[in-house]
Design a protein around this motif. Structure first.
Motif, short mmCIF file in Angstrom:
data_model
loop_
_atom_site.label_atom_id
_atom_site.label_comp_id
_atom_site.label_asym_id
_atom_site.label_seq_id
_atom_site.Cartn_x
_atom_site.Cartn_y
_atom_site.Cartn_z
N GLY A 147 0.82 -1.20 0.00
CA GLY A 147 0.00 0.00 0.00
C GLY A 147 0.85 1.25 0.00
O GLY A 147 2.07 1.21 -0.14
N GLY A 149 -0.82 4.56 -1.26
CA GLY A 149 -1.37 5.58 -2.14
C GLY A 149 -0.66 5.70 -3.48
O GLY A 149 -0.69 6.75 -4.10
N TYR A 150 0.00 4.63 -3.89
CA TYR A 150 0.76 4.59 -5.15
C TYR A 150 2.00 5.48 -5.12
O TYR A 150 2.70 5.59 -6.13
N TYR A 186 0.67 5.67 -13.55
CA TYR A 186 -0.03 4.55 -14.20
C TYR A 186 0.35 4.48 -15.66
O TYR A 186 0.47 5.52 -16.32
N SER A 215 -4.87 -1.52 1.06
CA SER A 215 -5.09 -0.17 0.57
C SER A 215 -4.82 -0.10 -0.93
O SER A 215 -5.52 -0.73 -1.72
N THR A 216 -3.76 0.61 -1.34
CA THR A 216 -3.35 0.57 -2.74
C THR A 216 -3.08 -0.87 -3.16
O THR A 216 -3.46 -1.30 -4.25
N TRP A 245 -8.39 0.29 -2.03
CA TRP A 245 -8.72 1.59 -2.63
C TRP A 245 -9.42 1.31 -3.95
O TRP A 245 -8.96 1.72 -5.01
N ILE A 248 -10.87 4.98 -6.55
CA ILE A 248 -9.83 5.95 -6.22
C ILE A 248 -10.37 7.37 -6.14
O ILE A 248 -9.74 8.27 -5.60
N ALA A 276 -3.83 10.35 -5.84
CA ALA A 276 -4.70 9.67 -6.82
C ALA A 276 -4.55 10.30 -8.20
O ALA A 276 -4.38 9.60 -9.21
N TYR A 279 -1.04 9.65 -9.68
CA TYR A 279 -0.90 8.29 -10.21
C TYR A 279 -1.67 8.12 -11.52
O TYR A 279 -1.13 7.59 -12.50
N SER A 291 -9.54 1.91 -10.61
CA SER A 291 -10.64 1.74 -9.66
C SER A 291 -11.35 0.43 -9.98
O SER A 291 -12.32 0.39 -10.73
#
Length: 370
Positions: A147, A149-150, A186, A215-216, A245, A248, A276, A279, A291
């Motif tokens: 995890g 949050g990226y 991403y 999470s992530t 998540w 997102i 978010a 990423y 998502s």
């Protein structure tokens, strides 16, 4: 002709009364009857709900003292961080990573695991091996996506969850140190995770493999299954997306109901939402690989999800659970009283931490071939 105007006026008046009574209640205790009357007026129209200001104490005594301390802790200092440049993001990421890495030697010693670095399909990874491994786990392997949050958790900073799973569950774990923003938005993280998955499949039977993360990492676990389905790859025998998540964007009840209550994430509008967007890098936030709640869950492997009643991602987890069940997937849901986001893994000494990872290990034992 005046009736709609009166309706609008009464609706505005209701909110004005609610705001006024809220200001008063913030200063002095209001008798229940008066509070109830004010809330009845404020909520007399269909649509949004208006709640009075509130404070929540620590939960009941069935929550351990170790977890009570975590639940009652102040907000983390970075909750509203707003880096403006890649350099500022990297400074924040590195600062947080150093804090996580400092605790690793004691954690590895306590749980009896060793950690080795390696490269799999060109991706930097860690192999986490427990000193005591049950016979039935000798040919099983878990893939871990961390995890953060990226953005958080580069290198060794991503290892605490993998160490806990190996130590408490007695599994060998491959933890994927996937690329992250600001340098690699991403789909770099997903590309790395899938490259590792494809490579592992060359030497391991899918019935002995599971994927997990929080999470992530929970979102990536779900997205990896979606992508494996799309690419016609074998799926894992089971997965454990912890408090994923899965949406997102700021969609779901608990993004509002647990905002400022969750003392870990606190609010989507702080660093979380900024991460978010960093990423996604212009990709739609409803892309199922970002998502996964918007993906097709039919054919997913048995899944165990974990969350807490104060978790900002409680709705993410609940929505995922219901969608899995509606798709005919075996899906367990564990919800811990009082816990904010991912606090079931915040303290290796908390009984709830052992309980959470033991539940996941038992779930894997049920569905992974020996």
């Amino acid at each position: 002709m005046r009736q709609p105007h009166r309706a609008v006026l009464s609706f505005s008046l209701a909110f004005a009364i609610a705001a006024s009574s809220a200001a008063v209640r913030a200063q002095t205790a209001v008798p229940y009857d008066e509070l109830a009357r004010g809330e009845a007026v404020a909520n007399s129209q269909a649509g949004k709900r208006v709640a009075p200001p509130k404070s929540i104490g620590n939960p009941a005594d069935d929550v351990s003292p170790e977890m009570q301390a975590i639940i009652g802790a102040p907000y983390p200092p970075h909750f509203n961080a707003d880096p403006k440049t890649p350099a500022e993001w990297k400074e924040l990421i590195d600062r947080r990573a150093k804090l996580a890495i400092a605790n690793l030697p004691a954690m590895k010693a306590k749980l009896g695991v060793k950690v080795e670095q390696t490269r799999i399909a060109g991706v930097h990874c860690f192999i986490v091996t427990p000193s005591k491994m049950p016979l039935e786990n000798r040919r099983r392997l878990l893939i871990h996506v961390h995890g953060g949050g990226y953005v958080f958790g580069p290198g060794e900073a991503a290892l605490p969850e993998a160490i806990m799973m190996a130590g408490f569950g007695g599994f060998k774990v491959i933890s994927v140190d996937y690329r992250m923003p600001p340098d690699f938005p991403y789909p770099a993280a997903m590309d790395d995770a899938m490259a590792v998955w494809k490579e592992v499949l060359k030497s391991h039977e899918r019935h002995r493999l599971a994927i997990f993360g929080t999470s992530t990492g929970g979102a990536m676990t779900l997205a990896m299954v979606l992508r494996a389905k799309d690419e016609k790859l074998p799926l894992p025998a089971a997965i454990a997306p912890g408090t994923p998540w899965s949406d997102i964007d700021k969609i779901g009840d608990s993004y509002a109901s647990n905002e400022w209550i969750d003392n870990q994430l606190v609010t989507w509008d702080g660093w979380l939402g900024r991460a978010a967007k960093l990423y996604a890098n212009g990709t739609s936030l409803r892309n199922p690989y970002i998502s996964p709640i918007y993906g097709d869950f039919r054919g997913f492997p048995p899944t165990i999800l974990t969350t807490g009643t104060r978790d900002l991602f409680l709705s993410n987890t609940v929505r995922t659970h219901r969608k899995l069940r509606r798709a005919g997937v075996i899906a367990d849901l564990n919800v811990y009283e009082g816990q904010s986001h991912a606090q079931y893994e915040a303290n290796v000494d908390a009984p709830e931490t052992r309980e959470a990872f033991t539940d996941i290990a038992k779930f894997f034992d049920r569905y992974l071939k020996q």
